[in-house]
Design a protein around this motif. Structure first.
Motif, PDB file in Angstrom:
ATOM      1  N   LEU A 108       4.280  20.018  -2.590  1.00 28.43           N
ATOM      2  CA  LEU A 108       4.723  18.636  -2.417  1.00 28.43           C
ATOM      3  C   LEU A 108       4.118  18.005  -1.170  1.00 28.43           C
ATOM      4  O   LEU A 108       3.690  16.836  -1.192  1.00 28.43           O
ATOM      5  N   LEU A 109       4.047  18.746  -0.067  1.00 27.90           N
ATOM      6  CA  LEU A 109       3.463  18.189   1.145  1.00 27.90           C
ATOM      7  C   LEU A 109       1.994  17.853   0.939  1.00 27.90           C
ATOM      8  O   LEU A 109       1.493  16.868   1.500  1.00 27.90           O
ATOM      9  N   ARG A 110       1.287  18.632   0.148  1.00 24.88           N
ATOM     10  CA  ARG A 110      -0.116  18.360  -0.134  1.00 24.88           C
ATOM     11  C   ARG A 110      -0.257  17.074  -0.953  1.00 24.88           C
ATOM     12  O   ARG A 110      -1.150  16.260  -0.707  1.00 24.88           O
ATOM     13  N   TYR A 111       0.627  16.887  -1.923  1.00 26.37           N
ATOM     14  CA  TYR A 111       0.591  15.672  -2.735  1.00 26.37           C
ATOM     15  C   TYR A 111       0.873  14.446  -1.868  1.00 26.37           C
ATOM     16  O   TYR A 111       0.192  13.419  -1.981  1.00 26.37           O
ATOM     17  N   VAL A 112       1.886  14.550  -1.022  1.00 26.82           N
ATOM     18  CA  VAL A 112       2.271  13.401  -0.196  1.00 26.82           C
ATOM     19  C   VAL A 112       1.195  13.086   0.836  1.00 26.82           C
ATOM     20  O   VAL A 112       0.886  11.919   1.107  1.00 26.82           O
ATOM     21  N   SER A 113       0.593  14.115   1.427  1.00 21.58           N
ATOM     22  CA  SER A 113      -0.435  13.878   2.451  1.00 21.58           C
ATOM     23  C   SER A 113      -1.635  13.158   1.866  1.00 21.58           C
ATOM     24  O   SER A 113      -2.268  12.328   2.527  1.00 21.58           O
ATOM     25  N   ALA A 114      -1.968  13.437   0.616  1.00 23.14           N
ATOM     26  CA  ALA A 114      -3.067  12.738  -0.041  1.00 23.14           C
ATOM     27  C   ALA A 114      -2.655  11.325  -0.459  1.00 23.14           C
ATOM     28  O   ALA A 114      -3.419  10.366  -0.302  1.00 23.14           O
ATOM     29  N   ALA A 115      -1.431  11.187  -0.960  1.00 25.74           N
ATOM     30  CA  ALA A 115      -0.979   9.895  -1.476  1.00 25.74           C
ATOM     31  C   ALA A 115      -0.871   8.839  -0.387  1.00 25.74           C
ATOM     32  O   ALA A 115      -1.107   7.650  -0.634  1.00 25.74           O
ATOM     33  N   THR A 116      -0.486   9.246   0.820  1.00 23.97           N
ATOM     34  CA  THR A 116      -0.285   8.286   1.906  1.00 23.97           C
ATOM     35  C   THR A 116      -1.542   8.047   2.737  1.00 23.97           C
ATOM     36  O   THR A 116      -1.514   7.275   3.691  1.00 23.97           O
ATOM     37  N   LEU A 117      -2.633   8.701   2.371  1.00 21.90           N
ATOM     38  CA  LEU A 117      -3.914   8.477   3.040  1.00 21.90           C
ATOM     39  C   LEU A 117      -4.551   7.190   2.489  1.00 21.90           C
ATOM     40  O   LEU A 117      -4.460   6.925   1.287  1.00 21.90           O
ATOM     41  N   PRO A 118      -5.149   6.367   3.336  1.00 24.12           N
ATOM     42  CA  PRO A 118      -5.839   5.174   2.803  1.00 24.12           C
ATOM     43  C   PRO A 118      -6.819   5.559   1.702  1.00 24.12           C
ATOM     44  O   PRO A 118      -7.525   6.567   1.806  1.00 24.12           O
ATOM     45  N   ARG A 119      -6.869   4.762   0.650  1.00 23.82           N
ATOM     46  CA  ARG A 119      -7.646   5.115  -0.534  1.00 23.82           C
ATOM     47  C   ARG A 119      -9.126   5.325  -0.211  1.00 23.82           C
ATOM     48  O   ARG A 119      -9.770   6.220  -0.772  1.00 23.82           O
ATOM     49  N   GLN A 120      -9.678   4.509   0.684  1.00 27.55           N
ATOM     50  CA  GLN A 120     -11.089   4.653   1.000  1.00 27.55           C
ATOM     51  C   GLN A 120     -11.370   6.004   1.647  1.00 27.55           C
ATOM     52  O   GLN A 120     -12.369   6.671   1.327  1.00 27.55           O
ATOM     53  N   LEU A 122      -9.546   8.661   1.200  1.00 26.80           N
ATOM     54  CA  LEU A 122      -9.349   9.642   0.135  1.00 26.80           C
ATOM     55  C   LEU A 122     -10.609   9.766  -0.728  1.00 26.80           C
ATOM     56  O   LEU A 122     -11.033  10.882  -1.070  1.00 26.80           O
ATOM     57  N   ARG A 123     -11.219   8.641  -1.055  1.00 26.48           N
ATOM     58  CA  ARG A 123     -12.456   8.681  -1.856  1.00 26.48           C
ATOM     59  C   ARG A 123     -13.572   9.413  -1.112  1.00 26.48           C
ATOM     60  O   ARG A 123     -14.326  10.203  -1.699  1.00 26.48           O
ATOM     61  N   GLU A 124     -13.676   9.142   0.187  1.00 21.25           N
ATOM     62  CA  GLU A 124     -14.708   9.813   0.982  1.00 21.25           C
ATOM     63  C   GLU A 124     -14.471  11.319   1.017  1.00 21.25           C
ATOM     64  O   GLU A 124     -15.419  12.112   0.934  1.00 21.25           O
ATOM     65  N   GLN A 125     -13.218  11.721   1.132  1.00 24.14           N
ATOM     66  CA  GLN A 125     -12.910  13.152   1.158  1.00 24.14           C
ATOM     67  C   GLN A 125     -13.197  13.798  -0.190  1.00 24.14           C
ATOM     68  O   GLN A 125     -13.655  14.944  -0.254  1.00 24.14           O
ATOM     69  N   MET A 126     -12.955  13.083  -1.262  1.00 24.27           N
ATOM     70  CA  MET A 126     -13.253  13.628  -2.588  1.00 24.27           C
ATOM     71  C   MET A 126     -14.748  13.862  -2.752  1.00 24.27           C
ATOM     72  O   MET A 126     -15.171  14.865  -3.336  1.00 24.27           O
ATOM     73  N   LYS A 159      -6.693  16.495 -10.336  1.00 20.88           N
ATOM     74  CA  LYS A 159      -6.390  15.477 -11.340  1.00 20.88           C
ATOM     75  C   LYS A 159      -5.526  14.376 -10.730  1.00 20.88           C
ATOM     76  O   LYS A 159      -5.725  13.183 -10.993  1.00 20.88           O
ATOM     77  N   TYR A 160      -4.585  14.777  -9.875  1.00 19.64           N
ATOM     78  CA  TYR A 160      -3.686  13.815  -9.240  1.00 19.64           C
ATOM     79  C   TYR A 160      -4.426  12.907  -8.260  1.00 19.64           C
ATOM     80  O   TYR A 160      -4.257  11.679  -8.297  1.00 19.64           O
ATOM     81  N   ILE A 161      -5.269  13.482  -7.396  1.00 19.22           N
ATOM     82  CA  ILE A 161      -5.931  12.620  -6.408  1.00 19.22           C
ATOM     83  C   ILE A 161      -6.995  11.727  -7.063  1.00 19.22           C
ATOM     84  O   ILE A 161      -7.277  10.639  -6.574  1.00 19.22           O
ATOM     85  N   LYS A 162      -7.567  12.187  -8.179  1.00 18.64           N
ATOM     86  CA  LYS A 162      -8.473  11.309  -8.924  1.00 18.64           C
ATOM     87  C   LYS A 162      -7.710  10.094  -9.433  1.00 18.64           C
ATOM     88  O   LYS A 162      -8.197   8.950  -9.365  1.00 18.64           O
ATOM     89  N   LYS A 163      -6.500  10.330  -9.916  1.00 19.32           N
ATOM     90  CA  LYS A 163      -5.659   9.233 -10.388  1.00 19.32           C
ATOM     91  C   LYS A 163      -5.308   8.297  -9.229  1.00 19.32           C
ATOM     92  O   LYS A 163      -5.270   7.070  -9.401  1.00 19.32           O
ATOM     93  N   LEU A 164      -5.087   8.866  -8.043  1.00 18.14           N
ATOM     94  CA  LEU A 164      -4.772   8.047  -6.878  1.00 18.14           C
ATOM     95  C   LEU A 164      -5.922   7.096  -6.544  1.00 18.14           C
ATOM     96  O   LEU A 164      -5.706   5.923  -6.226  1.00 18.14           O
ATOM     97  N   THR A 165      -7.137   7.607  -6.582  1.00 18.33           N
ATOM     98  CA  THR A 165      -8.290   6.780  -6.208  1.00 18.33           C
ATOM     99  C   THR A 165      -8.491   5.616  -7.173  1.00 18.33           C
ATOM    100  O   THR A 165      -9.153   4.636  -6.837  1.00 18.33           O
ATOM    101  N   GLU A 166      -7.914   5.728  -8.366  1.00 18.65           N
ATOM    102  CA  GLU A 166      -8.036   4.663  -9.368  1.00 18.65           C
ATOM    103  C   GLU A 166      -6.827   3.739  -9.364  1.00 18.65           C
ATOM    104  O   GLU A 166      -6.721   2.835 -10.198  1.00 18.65           O
ATOM    105  N   THR A 167      -5.917   3.983  -8.411  1.00 19.72           N
ATOM    106  CA  THR A 167      -4.677   3.204  -8.319  1.00 19.72           C
ATOM    107  C   THR A 167      -4.651   2.440  -7.010  1.00 19.72           C
ATOM    108  O   THR A 167      -4.988   3.008  -5.959  1.00 19.72           O
ATOM    109  N   PRO A 168      -4.258   1.177  -7.001  1.00 24.15           N
ATOM    110  CA  PRO A 168      -4.164   0.432  -5.734  1.00 24.15           C
ATOM    111  C   PRO A 168      -3.188   1.094  -4.764  1.00 24.15           C
ATOM    112  O   PRO A 168      -2.208   1.725  -5.185  1.00 24.15           O
TER     113      PRO A 168
END
Length: 475
Positions: A108-120, A122-126, A159-168
């Motif tokens: 859960l902490l891994r999901y939250v740490s990615a979700a609350t990161l600015p999308r840009q 997150l994309r760079e990290q991906m 799969k989750y962080i890919k979905k995040l990058t496609e979500t505002p």
């Protein structure tokens, strides 16, 4: 015969736990008496302390855990956020086994740490091949998943962080809610798709969670189930400690939660959805991760679960699932100079102590620990009389010297041993020497994290000072 006597005593304790006094202990069967030294070893076995650099919102945190179940079904995780200054931690209370709580506490902490990161970012990290551990640094977790399961969890995360990058980008509260729900959905899909008994055991066990996210002055508490979080606030005028609850429990005592669940099912089921204070007569928390035998459709239960686990795996009166959700309630709070600490804990602590008692105990512990610090003379001219007065004050304060340096241990000691006359050694000894097959009837697993805030830094932030570090950075 001994076990029956203990069970009778346990019935009394469960119904009178808040008033369970030394007199109640005396009528229990005699058990081996632990020495103070032995008690200290047991109570301090799982202590952990982490100190942050001095230029952040958080000074330090202290945590501890005392098991009742074997293995302990509680879990805890704490981490600094990478790629920006922040802190995240959680308490997780499992049931029907430890599997779900252990898995959720890591993921859960891994999901939250990615979700609350600015999308840009997150994309760079991906693009750089980021994985599930690329967004945080854990401080008290040296064990990873077994090699057979790790790729399954990693695929779900990617799969989750890919979905995040496609979500505002959403506000933090919304991101927390979605992270809870996405992880829970992942647990379901992994169990149904992998044909691995380990993922199925995680899905059929369950866990409640209380997660804290701190970035800058913004504190968010996301809670699903019956763990608790309380803020310790020092009144600047009276110098008295005030508790501020930062979550609500999802159980049958919460009538709004009961009404919510009833509203989601036909009137014909209102007598069976919640009975004897439990969901479908079985589950005490009314929200939780996992527990998919209260969530999956009748078709999935009949095709996937009953052939493996038998008819007893389906709850009685199971007609219109889902009956359960992992959706958290989220509360936001802006930290101020009077906010001194935050306590999060599993319900094993709240069975014994109220939020106001917990805040008072930690507040007293803060004041008492000052006696253990080196004596510092004030700057400027000072008289011998002033030095004498300061020494006299420290000498008098030695009577308040805490037994435990760790505030979480201090709370556990009071939870188990408090009486109207102070801490009673024999009472703690009884709780720690009860046989494994009955101890759970007297006390639950207790897991506590106490986070201390840097009041001076918070005050500077409120004054508009230009500070580069706004919360606890990675050491």
């Amino acid at each position: 015969m001994f076990k029956f006597i203990l069970n009778d005593a346990a019935n009394y304790v469960r119904s009178n736990v808040r008033e369970f006094s030394l007199n109640a202990v005396r009528w229990l069967p005699q058990l081996p008496q632990l020495s103070p030294y032995d008690i200290n070893i047991v109570l301090r076995e799982n202590e952990f302390v982490y100190n942050f650099p001095v230029d952040g919102v958080i000074r330090s945190y202290e945590t501890n855990q005392l098991g009742s179940n074997s293995p302990c079904e509680d879990s805890r995780t704490e981490a600094s956020l990478l790629h920006r200054n922040g802190f995240i931690c959680g308490i997780f209370d499992g049931h029907a086994g430890a599997a779900c709580g252990q898995v959720v506490s890591k993921r859960l902490l891994r999901y939250v740490s990615a979700a609350t990161l600015p999308r840009q970012v997150l994309r760079e990290q991906m693009k750089q091949g980021a994985g599930s551990q690329s967004f945080l640094k854990c401080h008290n977790d040296n064990v990873d998943f077994v090699s057979e399961i790790k790729p399954i969890y990693e695929a779900s995360f990617l799969k989750y962080i890919k979905k995040l990058t496609e979500t505002p980008q959403r506000d933090v509260s919304s991101e927390l809610v979605e992270a809870f729900l996405e992880l829970d959905q992942g647990l379901s899909e992994e169990a149904l798709d992998s044909n691995d008994m380990r993922t199925m055991s995680v899905a059929l066990s369950g866990a409640v969670a209380c997660l804290v996210h701190i970035e800058g002055l913004q504190l968010h508490v996301a809670s699903t189930g019956d763990c608790g979080a309380v803020l310790g606030v020092l009144d600047p005028k009276t110098q008295q400690w005030q508790p501020k609850k930062l979550n609500i429990e999802h159980n049958a005592d919460n009538m709004s939660e009961v009404r919510r669940i009833l509203s989601e099912h036909p009137k014909e089921e209102h007598e069976t959805v919640i009975r004897n204070g439990r969901l479908l007569s079985q589950l005490a928390p009314l929200r939780a991760f996992g527990d998919f035998r209260y969530k999956w459709s009748l078709e999935i239960m009949q095709q996937k679960v009953l052939p493996l686990f038998g008819k007893h795996a389906m709850s009685p009166n199971y007609y219109t699932p889902p009956y359960l959700t992992a959706r958290p309630d989220v509360q936001q709070h802006e930290l101020g100079p009077n906010d001194k600490f935050l306590v999060i804990a599993s319900d094993g602590l709240w069975d014994f102590l109220s939020p106001s008692e917990v805040v008072s105990l930690v507040g007293e512990h803060i004041n008492s620990k000052k006696i253990l610090e080196p004596m510092r003379l004030p700057e400027g001219d000072i008289t011998l009389q002033q030095i004498s007065n300061q020494l006299a004050e420290r000498k008098a304060g030695l009577t308040r010297k805490p037994v435990d340096q760790n505030a979480a241990t201090h709370l556990i000691r009071h939870a188990l041993g408090a009486t109207d006359y102070g801490i009673e050694h024999s009472k703690i000894s009884y709780y720690l020497t009860l046989p494994k097959d009955v101890v759970r009837q007297y006390r639950d697993d207790i897991t506590i994290t106490v986070i201390y805030f840097n009041s001076e830094h918070i005050a500077q932030l409120h004054s508009g000072a230009d500070l580069s570090g706004i919360t606890a950075p990675v050491a």
